[in-house]
Design a protein around this motif. Structure first.
Motif, PDB file in Angstrom:
ATOM      1  N   UNK A 180      -3.871  49.799 -11.090  1.00 22.32           N
ATOM      2  CA  UNK A 180      -2.752  50.178 -10.213  1.00 22.32           C
ATOM      3  C   UNK A 180      -2.119  51.487 -10.687  1.00 22.32           C
ATOM      4  N   UNK A 181      -1.901  51.605 -11.969  1.00 18.98           N
ATOM      5  CA  UNK A 181      -1.309  52.840 -12.520  1.00 18.98           C
ATOM      6  C   UNK A 181      -2.248  54.029 -12.357  1.00 18.98           C
ATOM      7  N   UNK A 182      -3.528  53.791 -12.572  1.00 16.60           N
ATOM      8  CA  UNK A 182      -4.509  54.867 -12.424  1.00 16.60           C
ATOM      9  C   UNK A 182      -4.526  55.381 -10.985  1.00 16.60           C
ATOM     10  N   UNK A 183      -4.503  54.457 -10.033  1.00 22.27           N
ATOM     11  CA  UNK A 183      -4.461  54.841  -8.616  1.00 22.27           C
ATOM     12  C   UNK A 183      -3.171  55.599  -8.328  1.00 22.27           C
ATOM     13  N   UNK A 184      -2.073  55.092  -8.802  1.00 23.07           N
ATOM     14  CA  UNK A 184      -0.775  55.731  -8.575  1.00 23.07           C
ATOM     15  C   UNK A 184      -0.761  57.154  -9.139  1.00 23.07           C
ATOM     16  N   UNK A 185      -1.280  57.328 -10.329  1.00 23.01           N
ATOM     17  CA  UNK A 185      -1.273  58.640 -10.971  1.00 23.01           C
ATOM     18  C   UNK A 185      -2.245  59.627 -10.316  1.00 23.01           C
ATOM     19  N   UNK A 186      -3.203  59.142  -9.560  1.00 25.85           N
ATOM     20  CA  UNK A 186      -4.181  60.004  -8.909  1.00 25.85           C
ATOM     21  C   UNK A 186      -3.639  60.636  -7.628  1.00 25.85           C
ATOM     22  N   UNK A 187      -2.516  60.118  -7.137  1.00 30.94           N
ATOM     23  CA  UNK A 187      -1.946  60.660  -5.891  1.00 30.94           C
ATOM     24  C   UNK A 187      -1.384  62.054  -6.119  1.00 30.94           C
ATOM     25  N   UNK A 203     -13.837  51.063  -4.718  1.00 28.19           N
ATOM     26  CA  UNK A 203     -13.120  51.706  -3.620  1.00 28.19           C
ATOM     27  C   UNK A 203     -12.354  52.927  -4.138  1.00 28.19           C
ATOM     28  N   UNK A 204     -11.714  52.783  -5.279  1.00 26.44           N
ATOM     29  CA  UNK A 204     -10.974  53.884  -5.886  1.00 26.44           C
ATOM     30  C   UNK A 204     -11.903  55.062  -6.184  1.00 26.44           C
ATOM     31  N   UNK A 205     -13.056  54.781  -6.743  1.00 29.60           N
ATOM     32  CA  UNK A 205     -14.009  55.849  -7.064  1.00 29.60           C
ATOM     33  C   UNK A 205     -14.458  56.595  -5.799  1.00 29.60           C
ATOM     34  N   UNK A 206     -14.657  55.890  -4.718  1.00 25.59           N
ATOM     35  CA  UNK A 206     -15.036  56.520  -3.449  1.00 25.59           C
ATOM     36  C   UNK A 206     -13.900  57.365  -2.889  1.00 25.59           C
ATOM     37  N   UNK A 207     -12.688  56.856  -2.973  1.00 23.52           N
ATOM     38  CA  UNK A 207     -11.525  57.580  -2.463  1.00 23.52           C
ATOM     39  C   UNK A 207     -11.337  58.891  -3.216  1.00 23.52           C
ATOM     40  N   UNK A 208     -11.588  58.894  -4.509  1.00 20.06           N
ATOM     41  CA  UNK A 208     -11.388  60.101  -5.314  1.00 20.06           C
ATOM     42  C   UNK A 208     -12.272  61.253  -4.842  1.00 20.06           C
TER      43      UNK A 208
END
Length: 69
Positions: free
Chosen positions: A60-67, A12-17
């Motif tokens: 979680x940190x990776x997602x947070x840092x991608x914002x 899901x994260x990869x798609x969101x990026x």
């Protein structure tokens, strides 16, 4: 937590990026909320939780840092 569940969140994260802003950041925030609920991530970082759940916290940190703010 199973590896399959966590992989689903990673996918899901990869798609969101691939999304454009500002939708991307909104989706990332939603993903973070889902991770918090699914894995009972504490509001304040707790060393014990992080030690016991390194894969969850790494994502979680990776997602947070991608914002973008």
């Amino acid at each position: 937590m199973t590896h399959k569940e966590l992989q689903s969140y990673r996918n899901r994260f990869e798609e969101i990026k691939k999304s454009d802003e500002p939708i991307r950041t909104r989706k990332l925030a939603s993903l973070m909320s889902d991770l918090e609920l699914s894995y009972n991530i504490p509001v304040f970082a707790m060393a014990v939780y992080e030690k016991n759940n390194p894969e969850v916290m790494a994502l979680y940190r990776e997602v947070s840092n991608a914002r973008t703010f």
